[in-house]
Design a protein around this motif. Structure first.
Motif, mmCIF file in Angstrom:
data_model
loop_
_atom_site.group_PDB
_atom_site.id
_atom_site.type_symbol
_atom_site.label_atom_id
_atom_site.label_comp_id
_atom_site.label_asym_id
_atom_site.label_seq_id
_atom_site.Cartn_x
_atom_site.Cartn_y
_atom_site.Cartn_z
ATOM 1 N N ASN A 7 0.820 -1.218 0.000
ATOM 2 C CA ASN A 7 0.000 0.000 0.000
ATOM 3 C C ASN A 7 0.850 1.263 0.000
ATOM 4 O O ASN A 7 0.576 2.220 0.740
ATOM 5 C CB ASN A 7 -0.990 0.029 1.166
ATOM 6 C CG ASN A 7 -2.103 1.046 0.943
ATOM 7 O OD1 ASN A 7 -2.460 1.355 -0.193
ATOM 8 N ND2 ASN A 7 -2.645 1.587 2.021
ATOM 9 N N ALA A 8 1.884 1.239 -0.849
ATOM 10 C CA ALA A 8 2.771 2.399 -0.988
ATOM 11 C C ALA A 8 3.320 2.843 0.361
ATOM 12 O O ALA A 8 3.483 4.026 0.617
ATOM 13 C CB ALA A 8 2.066 3.550 -1.698
ATOM 14 N N ILE A 9 3.596 1.858 1.223
ATOM 15 C CA ILE A 9 4.139 2.015 2.585
ATOM 16 C C ILE A 9 3.442 3.137 3.363
ATOM 17 O O ILE A 9 4.072 3.922 4.060
ATOM 18 C CB ILE A 9 5.675 2.159 2.592
ATOM 19 C CG1 ILE A 9 6.184 3.300 1.727
ATOM 20 C CG2 ILE A 9 6.322 0.853 2.170
ATOM 21 C CD1 ILE A 9 7.717 3.490 1.797
ATOM 22 N N HIS A 10 2.119 3.170 3.230
ATOM 23 C CA HIS A 10 1.310 4.160 3.946
ATOM 24 C C HIS A 10 1.041 3.703 5.374
ATOM 25 O O HIS A 10 0.731 2.535 5.613
ATOM 26 C CB HIS A 10 -0.021 4.355 3.217
ATOM 27 C CG HIS A 10 -0.974 5.251 3.934
ATOM 28 N ND1 HIS A 10 -0.710 6.587 4.158
ATOM 29 C CD2 HIS A 10 -2.196 5.006 4.486
ATOM 30 C CE1 HIS A 10 -1.734 7.131 4.810
ATOM 31 N NE2 HIS A 10 -2.641 6.198 5.022
ATOM 32 N N GLY A 11 1.167 4.665 6.332
ATOM 33 C CA GLY A 11 0.882 4.359 7.719
ATOM 34 C C GLY A 11 -0.343 5.067 8.247
ATOM 35 O O GLY A 11 -1.257 4.443 8.797
ATOM 36 N N ALA A 12 -0.390 6.394 8.098
ATOM 37 C CA ALA A 12 -1.517 7.175 8.601
ATOM 38 C C ALA A 12 -1.547 8.522 7.892
ATOM 39 O O ALA A 12 -0.556 8.947 7.284
ATOM 40 C CB ALA A 12 -1.404 7.371 10.111
ATOM 41 N N TRP A 13 -2.704 9.185 8.004
ATOM 42 C CA TRP A 13 -2.876 10.511 7.396
ATOM 43 C C TRP A 13 -3.640 11.395 8.364
ATOM 44 O O TRP A 13 -4.675 10.985 8.902
ATOM 45 C CB TRP A 13 -3.628 10.396 6.075
ATOM 46 C CG TRP A 13 -3.705 11.659 5.266
ATOM 47 C CD1 TRP A 13 -2.661 12.427 4.853
ATOM 48 C CD2 TRP A 13 -4.885 12.289 4.746
ATOM 49 N NE1 TRP A 13 -3.113 13.499 4.105
ATOM 50 C CE2 TRP A 13 -4.473 13.436 4.024
ATOM 51 C CE3 TRP A 13 -6.242 11.984 4.808
ATOM 52 C CZ2 TRP A 13 -5.377 14.280 3.381
ATOM 53 C CZ3 TRP A 13 -7.148 12.826 4.167
ATOM 54 C CH2 TRP A 13 -6.714 13.966 3.460
ATOM 55 N N VAL A 14 -3.105 12.596 8.598
ATOM 56 C CA VAL A 14 -3.749 13.583 9.474
ATOM 57 C C VAL A 14 -4.055 14.816 8.629
ATOM 58 O O VAL A 14 -3.154 15.379 7.999
ATOM 59 C CB VAL A 14 -2.850 13.962 10.655
ATOM 60 C CG1 VAL A 14 -3.534 14.998 11.544
ATOM 61 C CG2 VAL A 14 -2.477 12.719 11.471
ATOM 62 N N ALA A 15 -5.317 15.223 8.607
ATOM 63 C CA ALA A 15 -5.734 16.321 7.734
ATOM 64 C C ALA A 15 -6.259 17.498 8.536
ATOM 65 O O ALA A 15 -6.929 17.325 9.559
ATOM 66 C CB ALA A 15 -6.809 15.838 6.758
ATOM 67 N N GLY A 16 -5.950 18.701 8.057
ATOM 68 C CA GLY A 16 -6.467 19.921 8.650
ATOM 69 C C GLY A 16 -7.811 20.285 8.053
ATOM 70 O O GLY A 16 -8.437 19.510 7.321
#
Length: 263
Positions: A159-168
């Motif tokens: 998964n394209a070495i994805h870990g987490a995403w935090v959005a404003g």
């Protein structure tokens, strides 16, 4: 068991146990970009099922020369954003949930309309399909001893070495911004700073959204209304530690912040 399924099971086990390896076993390494995306699709399905999650969009990796050199690849590739690992700013994430915590300040977008198949999109022609922009931080995580040696198919398969995403917060007046010259600063613990700009991501983050719109149909997918897209690292690479507090400042676009616990 075929190679795609076996590679998916192997990567799922690595993610579940946080075990690290030098590389995928030779008989499981995807033989092409297309095969890597097949592995990714099955892996994401297993992850979504495990967490009762759903896909919410895409992350793009290796959109900067810095990232391409760091990972030893020659072009971008995409992964899937998932609801269970996507957070609103400010966010607190467990440091121990990640093997690696590579923090990347990234321009995020939410599509306001389905992207029509057929045309070759550019930064200009993709604009009408975008609804809002937002500041974001992606956490890249991987299970390889050295991510620079395994190659793009193995990286995107995970998964394209994805870990987490935090959005404003979403920003509706993004059309007035000059993304190619837009400054970004990643601030670590209120002290260390990493400057960057939208020029780092294929010259303009809108070029990245256009690239994704052009790539997805090649693999049976397309960008749809409501899909979120995060467009790649804009600053220098920072490997975060448990206890770190990170803020990405995008000027008029806003700020996004997150912290890692020490456990």
């Amino acid at each position: 068991m075929d190679r795609v399924t076996a590679a998916c099971e192997y990567l799922f086990e690595l993610r579940s146990t946080q075990r690290q390896v030098a590389a995928l076993p030779a008989d499981l390494v995807p033989q092409s970009i297309a095969e890597g995306y097949l592995v990714q699709e099955r892996l994401v399905g297993k992850i979504l099922n495990r967490f009762g999650s759903q896909p919410i969009g895409y992350k793009i990796a290796c959109t900067s020369e810095l990232a391409q050199k760091a990972l030893g690849v020659d072009g971008p590739f995409f992964g899937v954003l998932m609801s269970h690992s996507s957070y609103s700013s400010p966010a607190m994430l467990r440091g121990s949930d990640f093997v690696v915590r590579c923090a990347e300040a990234e321009f995020g977008f939410e599509m306001g309309a389905d992207v029509l198949p057929g045309p070759v999109y550019t930064a200009d022609t993709i604009r009408p399909f975008i609804g809002t922009a937002r500041p974001s931080i992606e956490i890249v995580d991987h299970r390889y001893h050295d991510w620079q040696t395994v190659g793009a198919p193995s990286l995107l398969a995970d998964n394209a070495i994805h870990g987490a995403w935090v959005a404003g917060e979403p920003y509706a007046d993004w059309r007035d911004l000059d993304f190619a010259r837009h400054p970004v600063t990643l601030v670590v613990n209120g002290e260390q700073t990493f400057p960057g700009s939208g020029a780092a991501v294929l010259g303009n983050p809108l070029n990245v959204v256009a690239w994704l719109a052009n790539q997805l149909p090649k693999f049976g997918r397309r960008l749809g209304r409501g899909d979120r897209v995060t467009t790649g690292i804009t600053t220098g690479i920072y490997l975060a530690r448990p206890g770190d507090h990170l803020t990405a400042d995008f000027g008029p676009l806003g700020q996004v912040s997150m912290s890692f616990t020490t456990d």
